[in-house]
Enzyme design. Structure first.
Site, PDB file in Angstrom:
ATOM      1  N   SER A  67      45.047  42.929  32.216  1.00 26.49           N
ATOM      2  CA  SER A  67      43.911  42.484  32.300  1.00 26.49           C
ATOM      3  C   SER A  67      43.103  43.834  32.139  1.00 26.49           C
ATOM      4  CB  SER A  67      43.376  41.839  33.681  1.00 26.49           C
ATOM      5  OG  SER A  67      42.082  41.519  33.807  1.00 26.49           O
ATOM      6  N   ASP A 283      36.600  41.295  29.358  1.00 28.75           N
ATOM      7  CA  ASP A 283      37.544  42.036  30.068  1.00 28.75           C
ATOM      8  C   ASP A 283      38.695  42.371  29.256  1.00 28.75           C
ATOM      9  OD1 ASP A 283      38.803  39.941  30.756  1.00 28.75           O
ATOM     10  OD2 ASP A 283      39.431  40.623  32.571  1.00 28.75           O
ATOM     11  N   GLY A 520      43.332  42.904  47.292  1.00 25.40           N
ATOM     12  CA  GLY A 520      44.538  42.224  46.834  1.00 25.40           C
ATOM     13  C   GLY A 520      45.442  43.287  45.732  1.00 25.40           C
TER      14      GLY A 520
END
Ligand code: 16G
Ligand code: MG
Length: 557
Positions: A67, A283, A520
């Protein structure tokens, strides 16, 4: 599992030794790390995907991407038969596979798991769709995934090439519904439903007051490339794509939705010539979208984030539902549509206030797409977005078939009526917006369609409400798991006493709100604060961060 299968697995696994001293966790977005240490992990996830396909007797997806991370990183995640994220029940298995010490340990874990889950071999074949983003490490990692898949007898890997993450999820969903799952089918569905919304625009807004042109920052990644192709299918929209990766820019370096949203500055390739223009940023794997407007001073922007995209979508859907339901309700054959909005604690407080003032039901979940998605799926129409630009609109199958039935009825009774148009618009939205996962390309087309429908400029849209000033900080701690939160991350349960001091700090500021949560994806505790002025938000964030440091910090260690 028979002897032959075990032998194949042992042989294949010995070709992918695990690097020493690295512990990986599946996390909110799959495994991510420096690409150089990932082949054994990707190989093992290939095995997991094949087992998941055998278990569900459906097509599974495997995506290789990191990503918005830097280009030298990579990652891998699995898409379930619905096109959503891998079920949370299998995440511990993913963790233990990735961290198995050697081939024997790995095969032992697989044998145990296969027994526990009662996975049948040889009954049906397994199929896994493989996709990757534009990272240079993608090709060799894809090969590792194939070898993992091929080490399960009867499993077939289908390479769909370079795609965005949402495209792969869409293809998995379509395949399992028995529909066309090619890239061409994806582009066609998006462009046809966009065209449908254009045809249904109210007459009075066709004399456009908005600027026709949209300028998009493609993050030098796969999203820019795919948008170039999608553009060929679109009429009525002029898109100028920058940072498409073709001219040698580096993926995610000073570009992309994550950079723009966090730094609140223009991405590379944008400048004074773009002042006031409607711009959007994707993104690295095109599952996030934010809009922005370049301001005249320096490199500052007006950010139009996920919360505002959510608000625009909610407003439009609510308007269409009220047109549709007006006569139906009067005729007592209406459908009590349950429209739900799902946000996280990161949603700007002003957006939540705005949505509540519209009379909408707003729910909160912890950060991470899987939680938001699950909640949104409980409604007839569930709209979810993270402030960072990841989100979509889910339509229940029951509601879509009701709409289709309604449309047939309108054909007979009131063809061309406002009600029928509202039904057709909602049906078009359900086809345009990705039902599997947040998708920057389909989200972008829906934003563009709604702005044209309303004849709104980006400025008008941005004025729906004014964001409360906010500040985010991160604190390095010895052990982030020491922080345990509850109520969608708004309350700290552990360490005890910390929530009390956060409350005391927050109470000092008008419109103050602050929360902390363990990240996370990084070894840090994140701090969020908002208040009535920027200075107050900064001060609140700073003092909360200091308390976190006192409770858990690295201190003198
Ligand atoms: C991942 C999540 C994203 C979340 C972000 C939080 C998915 C697909 N992605 O990127 O939803 O906002 O993590 O990161 O679930 P953090 O835990 O480091 O703050
Ligand atoms: Mg992404």
């Amino acid at each position: 599992m028979d002897e032959q299968q075990i032998a194949i697995l042992l042989e294949a696994a010995s070709r992918f030794p695990r690097p020493q001293g690295v512990k990986l966790s599946y996390g909110t977005a799959g495994f991510r790390a420096d690409a150089s240490i990932l082949s054994s992990t990707v190989f093992r996830v290939g095995i997991l995907a094949a087992l998941r396909s055998l278990k569900t007797q459906a097509v599974i997806g495997l995506m290789i991407t990191a990503s918005h991370n830097q280009v030298s990183d990579n990652g891998v995640k699995v898409a379930d038969p619905s096109g959503g994220m891998l079920t949370q029940e299998w995440e511990p298995f993913a963790d233990s596979l990735a961290n198995a010490i050697d081939a024997e340990d790995l095969v032992r874990l697989i044998i145990e798991f296969v027994k526990k889950e009662n996975i049948q071999f040889g009954v049906k074949s397994a199929e896994i769709l493989l996709g990757r983003d534009t990272r240079p490490s993608g090709e060799s990692l894809l090969e590792a995934a194939k070898q993992g898949i091929n080490s399960i007898v009867g499993a077939v890997a289908t390479d769909v090439g370079v795609v965005t993450t949402p495209q792969l999820h869409w293809m998995v969903r379509s395949r399992n519904k028995g529909m066309q799952a090619s890239e061409a089918a994806y582009f066609e569905q998006l462009s046809n439903s966009f065209g449908c919304l254009m045809d249904l625009k109210p007459k009075e807004t066709t004399a456009n007051v908005m600027d026709d042109k949209l300028t998009v920052d493609g993050a030098n990644g796969v999203g820019g490339e795919k948008l170039e192709e999608l553009k060929n299918f679109l009429k009525e929209i002029v898109i100028d794509i920058r940072n498409s990766g073709k001219k040698g820019g580096v993926l995610n370096e000073g570009v992309g939705a994550d950079y723009v949203q966090k730094e609140k500055v223009v991405p590379h390739g944008f400048g004074p010539n773009d002042v006031g223009m409607r711009c959007a940023s994707l993104d690295g794997d095109a599952d996030r979208l934010v809009y922005f407007r370049v301001l005249s001073e320096s490199n500052k922007i007006d950010l139009v984030d996920g919360d505002k995209i959510l608000s625009l979508f909610a407003l439009f859907i609510q308007e269409q539902l009220s047109i549709l339901n007006k006569e139906n309700m009067e005729a007592k054959n209406g459908y009590p549509v349950r429209l739900g909005i799902v946000q996280t604690a990161y949603a700007n407080g002003a957006s939540t206030d705005y949505l509540k003032k519209l009379g909408l039901e707003v729910m909160f979940t912890p950060t991470g797409v899987k939680y938001l998605h699950e909640k949104a799926a409980e409604y007839d129409i569930g709209i979810y977005f993270e402030a960072n630009g990841h989100g979509t609109i889910l339509f229940s199958e029951h509601f879509v078939s009701w709409l289709e039935g309604k449309n047939i009825e309108f054909d007979k009774t009131s063809k061309g009526s406002e009600q029928q148009k509202a039904a057709l618009r909602l049906l078009a939205v359900s086809k345009l917006i990705n039902q599997a996962v947040g998708d920057a390309l389909s989200g972008l087309l829906l934003v563009e369609a709604i702005l044209r429908h309303k004849g709104w400029s980006i400025q008008r849209w941005n004025e729906l409400y004014q964001d409360l000033p906010s500040r985010q900080l991160k604190v390095k701690v010895a052990d982030r798991t020491a922080v345990v939160t509850a109520n969608a991350e708004t309350v700290v349960v552990k360490p005890s006493g910390l929530q009390k001091v956060i409350d005391a700090e927050t109470a000092k500021y008008p419109q103050g709100r602050s929360f902390i949560r363990p990240s996370g994806t990084e070894d840090v505790i994140r701090v969020y604060a908002e208040a009535s002025t920027q200075e107050a938000a900064e001060n609140l964030a700073k003092s909360v961060a200091q308390h976190v440091d006192q409770f858990l910090g690295l201190g003198s260690n």
